[in-house]
Each structure stands twice: as structure tokens, then as C-alpha cells.
Design an enzyme around this catalytic site. Structure first.
Site, short mmCIF file in Angstrom:
data_model
loop_
_atom_site.label_atom_id
_atom_site.label_comp_id
_atom_site.label_asym_id
_atom_site.label_seq_id
_atom_site.Cartn_x
_atom_site.Cartn_y
_atom_site.Cartn_z
N LYS A 208 45.20 38.93 45.88
CA LYS A 208 43.93 38.53 45.28
C LYS A 208 44.20 38.10 43.85
O LYS A 208 44.74 38.88 43.04
CB LYS A 208 42.95 39.70 45.31
CG LYS A 208 41.59 39.35 44.72
CD LYS A 208 40.62 40.52 44.82
CE LYS A 208 39.27 40.18 44.22
NZ LYS A 208 38.36 41.32 44.25
N ARG A 218 29.76 36.92 40.69
CA ARG A 218 29.36 37.82 39.59
C ARG A 218 27.84 37.84 39.46
O ARG A 218 27.25 38.86 39.19
CB ARG A 218 30.03 37.39 38.27
CG ARG A 218 31.57 37.31 38.37
CD ARG A 218 32.28 38.56 37.94
NE ARG A 218 33.67 38.56 38.38
CZ ARG A 218 34.71 38.15 37.66
NH1 ARG A 218 34.54 37.69 36.43
NH2 ARG A 218 35.94 38.20 38.14
N ARG A 229 39.94 40.45 34.69
CA ARG A 229 40.62 41.42 35.54
C ARG A 229 42.13 41.13 35.62
O ARG A 229 42.77 41.44 36.61
CB ARG A 229 40.03 41.37 36.95
CG ARG A 229 38.53 41.53 37.04
CD ARG A 229 38.12 41.81 38.48
NE ARG A 229 36.70 41.62 38.73
CZ ARG A 229 35.74 42.46 38.34
NH1 ARG A 229 36.05 43.53 37.62
NH2 ARG A 229 34.47 42.20 38.64
N LYS A 260 43.16 35.58 48.85
CA LYS A 260 41.88 35.23 48.23
C LYS A 260 42.10 34.68 46.83
O LYS A 260 42.84 35.30 46.07
CB LYS A 260 41.05 36.50 48.16
CG LYS A 260 39.69 36.35 47.55
CD LYS A 260 39.04 37.69 47.46
CE LYS A 260 37.69 37.51 46.79
NZ LYS A 260 36.97 38.73 46.64
N SER A 286 33.06 32.60 46.60
CA SER A 286 31.77 32.09 46.13
C SER A 286 31.87 30.72 45.46
O SER A 286 31.03 29.86 45.70
CB SER A 286 31.13 33.11 45.19
OG SER A 286 31.98 33.38 44.09
N TYR A 325 30.93 32.41 53.36
CA TYR A 325 29.46 32.44 53.29
C TYR A 325 28.84 31.42 54.24
O TYR A 325 27.64 31.43 54.47
CB TYR A 325 29.00 32.21 51.84
CG TYR A 325 29.58 33.26 50.90
CD1 TYR A 325 29.01 34.53 50.82
CD2 TYR A 325 30.73 33.01 50.16
CE1 TYR A 325 29.57 35.52 50.01
CE2 TYR A 325 31.29 33.98 49.35
CZ TYR A 325 30.71 35.23 49.27
OH TYR A 325 31.27 36.20 48.48
C1 PBG Z 1 35.38 42.69 43.61
C2 PBG Z 1 35.19 41.44 44.37
C3 PBG Z 1 35.03 40.16 43.86
C4 PBG Z 1 34.89 39.33 44.96
C5 PBG Z 1 34.97 40.11 46.09
N1 PBG Z 1 35.18 41.41 45.71
C6 PBG Z 1 34.88 39.70 42.48
C7 PBG Z 1 35.97 39.93 41.54
O1 PBG Z 1 37.06 40.38 41.90
O2 PBG Z 1 35.72 39.67 40.37
C8 PBG Z 1 34.69 37.85 44.88
C9 PBG Z 1 34.09 37.24 46.09
C10 PBG Z 1 33.64 35.86 45.87
O3 PBG Z 1 33.80 35.24 44.81
O4 PBG Z 1 33.07 35.31 46.83
N2 PBG Z 1 34.91 43.80 44.30
#
Ligand code: PBG
Length: 336
Positions: A208, A218, A229, A260, A286, A325
Site C-alpha cells: 500500500k 479522506r 502517512r 493499492k 477513490s 467503487y
Molecule cells: C486507511 C485507508 C485508506 C484507504 C483505505 N483504507 C486511506 C489512507 O490510507 O489514507 C483509501 C481507499 C481509497 O482511496 O479508496 N484505513
């Protein structure tokens, strides 16, 4: 004078592209509704579903609208949903304690899904603290010996264990730790097995990346994060460490590994698929969704065509399952 090439052309790749039937016959990659996993959001304190402005067609759900939308996904052939929780702002705290409260919004949502659909729909839980902490980080924040603020890896693991256990109690079939803490799969596997949840599986967010493509998410979860992060999610410049992350997660007991985001990281997906002994999922996040929706809404691209092309490309690169989605929309399109 024109040269007569036809007599030299033994190989004519166009022959196999000549009709829809011929193209379908030789298609190397397929996409089925059951390959798709729908990420969903349940929010506390709302009385009707609220559309996320940067993700048209995606909602923060009430329990009722969650069950309705999950039922629609199932009717379209989707067999798995991944649930995220959005607590009230005043219920957030430094450790994210709502995450392992059996009455917390996410655990209530998981329980409702399992009650309604039994084993017909795989109920997957997002296992991460960021929606529940007041600072928005995926783990507990502490101060190191030099006074710097850090996300404390090992203190966080104990909280992930509690969260995973609450999710298993609520009825989740699958736990999906997304916080990128070292050792999170081993910690969660041990906790689940210790409480008799050997049958609960784990989808590991193995590779990730610290990605700007998470932007709309967010908003979707009302994130409290300031900063980034980058001390726990991966640097987009790297690929070798993704292979290390995958190997570690497999050794620690991951049932499925995941990459991801998806489309900007197809090379990572391909390499992971080459080495993984377990199924490989990819998450079309997203920002990927938002870009396709926005360009489609402007008439700049054909939304449905780009949606399907992106999904088949993610499959071609090596994904067995795709979190998207678009899951319900794409599944309906696949069924004609
Ligand atoms: C954190 C989490 C995130 C997403 C899924 N789990 C956001 C992040 O790591 O900042 C992102 C999913 C997306 O953008 O569709 N629990």
C-alpha cells in the site's frame, strides 16, 4: 507499381480480431461480477444516506441504506463487500477506541450485514484505526526519545488485535488490515486463532503506497489527518519492498495479498502476481474512481467504457480480485 505483400503475409493477427465472437474466443483475460469487491461506508448519526461529493454515486450509509445497497450488489453478482466506518467526530479519541467497541458504528454495520445476508455475501471489515482516531493516523501516536512524534508500530498491533476480534465477533468473514504496520498479519492471526476464530480469513493490504489517489476517501470517512502517512505507507518510487511486504504477509498467514492503488501500480501488481502463492487483489481507489467519473461527467471520456477497460487492465496485470467503487455498476454491465 504496388508491391504484392499478400503473398508474404502468413501471419495476420487481424484474423482473430475479425468478429465479436472471434474476439471473445481468444480473449486472454476475463472479468466476472464475482471478481469484484465493493467498498462501502457506514456513518454514525445520519438519518439518510449522504452522497460523497468527490465520489458521485458513493454514499455514507445508514444501516438501512447499507443493507439495501449491499443487496443490490449481491443481486448484480458481487459476492463481497468491504466495510469502513465513519464515527461521530466526538467519538474519536487518541487510540480509536470506537474501533473495538462492539457498539461502534463499524461493528454494528458488520453485524447487520452478516445477519441480513448470512454466508451469501462475504462480509469484509476494514481493520485500521484512522477513521477512529482524533489525529487521523492509522496507529497510536507517541513521542520518541528525541521528542519527535511517531506512529508507534508495536503499541498499534495490540489495538489491531482488539479491533479484529470485535470484527470477528460481529460476524466479519474476512479481516483486512490496511494500516501498514510491521507484523500486523501475524499479530491479528494469533489473536483470531487464540479466540477460536480460525475460520476468519485475512486480506492483507501488503503493498500500500502513500498515494495522493486516496484524496476523495479522506472526505468519505471525514478524516482528521494532518500531514501524511509516509512513515508507514510505501514510497511510490519503490517496487522491491513491495515484494518483501508480500513475502512477509504470506509468511505471517495472509490468505490474500493486495496491491493499492491499482492503475498507477500495474507493474507492482504484475510482479506480486508472479511471486504470490496466494490470491492477489488490487484496490482501484477513490481517486481513480473520481477521475473516471469526473471525465465521464464532462463528456471527455466514455465513462462506462473507461471503467471496463480499467478493470480488465487490472485483471490482465495480475489481479484475481478487484476492490472498486464501480463494483455494482460494472457487475450489472457484465450481465448485460
Ligand atoms: C486507511 C485507508 C485508506 C484507504 C483505505 N483504507 C486511506 C489512507 O490510507 O489514507 C483509501 C481507499 C481509497 O482511496 O479508496 N484505513
Amino acid at each position: 507499381m504496388t508491391a504484392d505483400y499478400s503473398s508474404h503475409l502468413i501471419r495476420r493477427p487481424r484474423r482473430l480480431r475479425s468478429t465479436p465472437a472471434m474476439r471473445e474466443l481468444v480473449a486472454e483475460t476475463s472479468l466476472r461480477p464475482a471478481d469484484l469487491i465493493l467498498p462501502m461506508f457506514i456513518a454514525d448519526g445520519i438519518t439518510e444516506a449522504r452522497e460523497i461529493s468527490s465520489m458521485p454515486g458513493v454514499y455514507q450509509h445508514t444501516e438501512q441504506s447499507l443493507l439495501r445497497a449491499a443487496g443490490e450488489a449481491l443481486d448484480a453478482g458481487v459476492r463481497c463487500v468491504d466495510l469502513f466506518g465513519v464515527p461521530l467526530a466526538e467519538d474519536k479519541d487518541a487510540t480509536g477506541s470506537q474501533a473495538w467497541d462492539d457498539g461502534g458504528v463499524l461493528n454494528r454495520g458488520l453485524a447487520a450485514l452478516r445477519r441480513e445476508f448470512g454466508d451469501d455475501l462475504i462480509v469484509m471489515a476494514d481493520t485500521c484505526l484512522d477513521e477512529f482516531t482524533d489525529h487521523g493516523h492509522c496507529g497510536v501516536v507517541s513521542t520518541d526519545r528525541f521528542g519527535a512524534t511517531v506512529v508507534d508500530n508495536d503499541a498499534t498491533l495490540a489495538l489491531y488485535q482488539k479491533m479484529a476480534l470485535a470484527q470477528a465477533r460481529a460476524g466479519a468473514h474476512m479481516i483486512s488490515p490496511s494500516g501498514m504496520m510491521d507484523g500486523q498479519i501475524a499479530a491479528i492471526r494469533a489473536a483470531l486463532d487464540g479466540e477460536g476464530f480460525q475460520d476468519v480469513s485475512i486480506m492483507a493490504y501488503s503493498a500500500k503506497y502513500a498515494s495522493a489517489f486516496f484524496g476523495p476517501f479522506r472526505e468519505a470517512v471525514g478524516s482528521s489527518l494532518r500531514g501524511d502517512r509516509r512513515t508507514y505507507q510505501q514510497d511510490p518510487a519503490n517496487i522491491r519492498e513491495s515484494l518483501l511486504e508480500v513475502r512477509l504477509d504470506v509468511e505471517e498467514g495472509a490468505d490474500i495479498v493486495m496491491v493499492k492503488p491499482a492503475l498507477p501500480y500495474l507493474d507492482v501488481l504484475t510482479k506480486v502476481a508472479e511471486i504470490s502463492p496466494v490470491p492477489v487483489a488490487a484496490y482501484q481507489v477513490s481517486g481513480e474512481y473520481a477521475m473516471i467519473q469526473a471525465a465521464g461527467a464532462n463528456g471527455w471520456v466514455d465513462r462506462d467504457a473507461v471503467m471496463m477497460e480499467s478493470l480488465i487492465s487490472i485483471r490482465r496485470a495480475g489481479a484475481d480480485q478487484i476492490l472498486t467503487y464501480f463494483a455494482t455498476t460494472a457487475a450489472r454491465a457484465l450481465r448485460g
